[in-house]
Motif scaffolding. Structure first.
Motif, short mmCIF file in Angstrom:
data_model
loop_
_atom_site.label_atom_id
_atom_site.label_comp_id
_atom_site.label_asym_id
_atom_site.label_seq_id
_atom_site.Cartn_x
_atom_site.Cartn_y
_atom_site.Cartn_z
N VAL A 14 46.53 37.25 -38.46
CA VAL A 14 45.79 38.48 -38.20
C VAL A 14 45.37 38.48 -36.75
CG1 VAL A 14 43.75 39.85 -38.76
CG2 VAL A 14 44.91 38.57 -40.56
N THR A 15 45.64 39.59 -36.07
CA THR A 15 45.18 39.79 -34.70
C THR A 15 44.17 40.93 -34.72
OG1 THR A 15 47.32 39.11 -33.81
CG2 THR A 15 45.90 40.36 -32.34
N PHE A 16 43.05 40.76 -34.04
CA PHE A 16 42.00 41.78 -34.02
C PHE A 16 42.11 42.60 -32.74
CE2 PHE A 16 40.45 38.40 -36.73
CZ PHE A 16 40.03 39.11 -37.83
N ASP A 17 42.23 43.91 -32.90
CA ASP A 17 42.25 44.83 -31.76
C ASP A 17 40.90 45.52 -31.71
OD1 ASP A 17 42.58 46.83 -29.91
OD2 ASP A 17 44.41 47.63 -30.78
N GLY A 47 38.09 49.12 -33.52
CA GLY A 47 37.58 49.79 -32.33
C GLY A 47 36.10 50.10 -32.39
N LEU A 48 35.54 50.19 -33.59
CA LEU A 48 34.11 50.45 -33.73
C LEU A 48 33.29 49.35 -33.04
CD1 LEU A 48 31.78 52.10 -34.89
CD2 LEU A 48 31.99 50.77 -36.98
N LEU A 49 33.82 48.13 -33.05
CA LEU A 49 33.13 47.02 -32.37
C LEU A 49 32.93 47.34 -30.90
CD1 LEU A 49 31.97 44.17 -32.60
CD2 LEU A 49 34.24 43.30 -32.09
N ASN A 50 33.90 48.02 -30.30
CA ASN A 50 33.81 48.40 -28.89
C ASN A 50 32.61 49.31 -28.65
OD1 ASN A 50 34.27 49.07 -26.24
ND2 ASN A 50 36.18 50.11 -26.61
N SER A 56 31.85 43.10 -21.19
CA SER A 56 32.86 43.11 -20.14
C SER A 56 34.25 42.91 -20.72
CB SER A 56 32.56 42.02 -19.10
OG SER A 56 32.57 40.74 -19.71
N LEU A 57 34.33 42.45 -21.97
CA LEU A 57 35.63 42.30 -22.63
C LEU A 57 36.26 43.65 -22.94
CD1 LEU A 57 34.83 39.48 -25.19
CD2 LEU A 57 36.13 39.27 -23.08
N THR A 58 35.42 44.68 -23.09
CA THR A 58 35.92 45.98 -23.52
C THR A 58 35.65 47.10 -22.53
OG1 THR A 58 33.88 46.42 -24.73
CG2 THR A 58 35.68 45.39 -25.96
#
Length: 78
Positions: A14-17, A47-50, A56-58
């Motif tokens: 699983v990769t998290f975007d 994307g909600l995490l963004n 600075s990661l996003t």
């Protein structure tokens, strides 16, 4: 590198975007999936995490902090 997964029936990747600034880890994850003969490789879009965790990661407008190898990390458990 030699890896042994003799006790494992199958590998799922699983990769998290999370709308991160770069996607280099996607290519690495895909390569690892092939190398490890993963039965599935899925990208989970979160994307909600963004929107919830401004970082600075996003964000292009937030500079990435410089990393100093000599600096000690001060972490405390809650």
């Amino acid at each position: 590198m030699q890896l042994s997964f003799s006790a494992v029936d199958k590998i799922l990747r699983v990769t998290f975007d999370y709308s991160q600034r770069h996607h280099a880890e996607f290519a690495v994850a895909q390569e690892l999936s092939l190398t490890l003969d993963a039965k599935a490789h899925k990208v989970l879009v979160i994307g909600l995490l963004n929107k919830l965790a401004i970082s600075s990661l996003t964000r292009d407008n937030i500079p990435v902090p410089a990393y100093n190898l000599n600096q000690k990390m001060h972490c405390q458990a809650p």
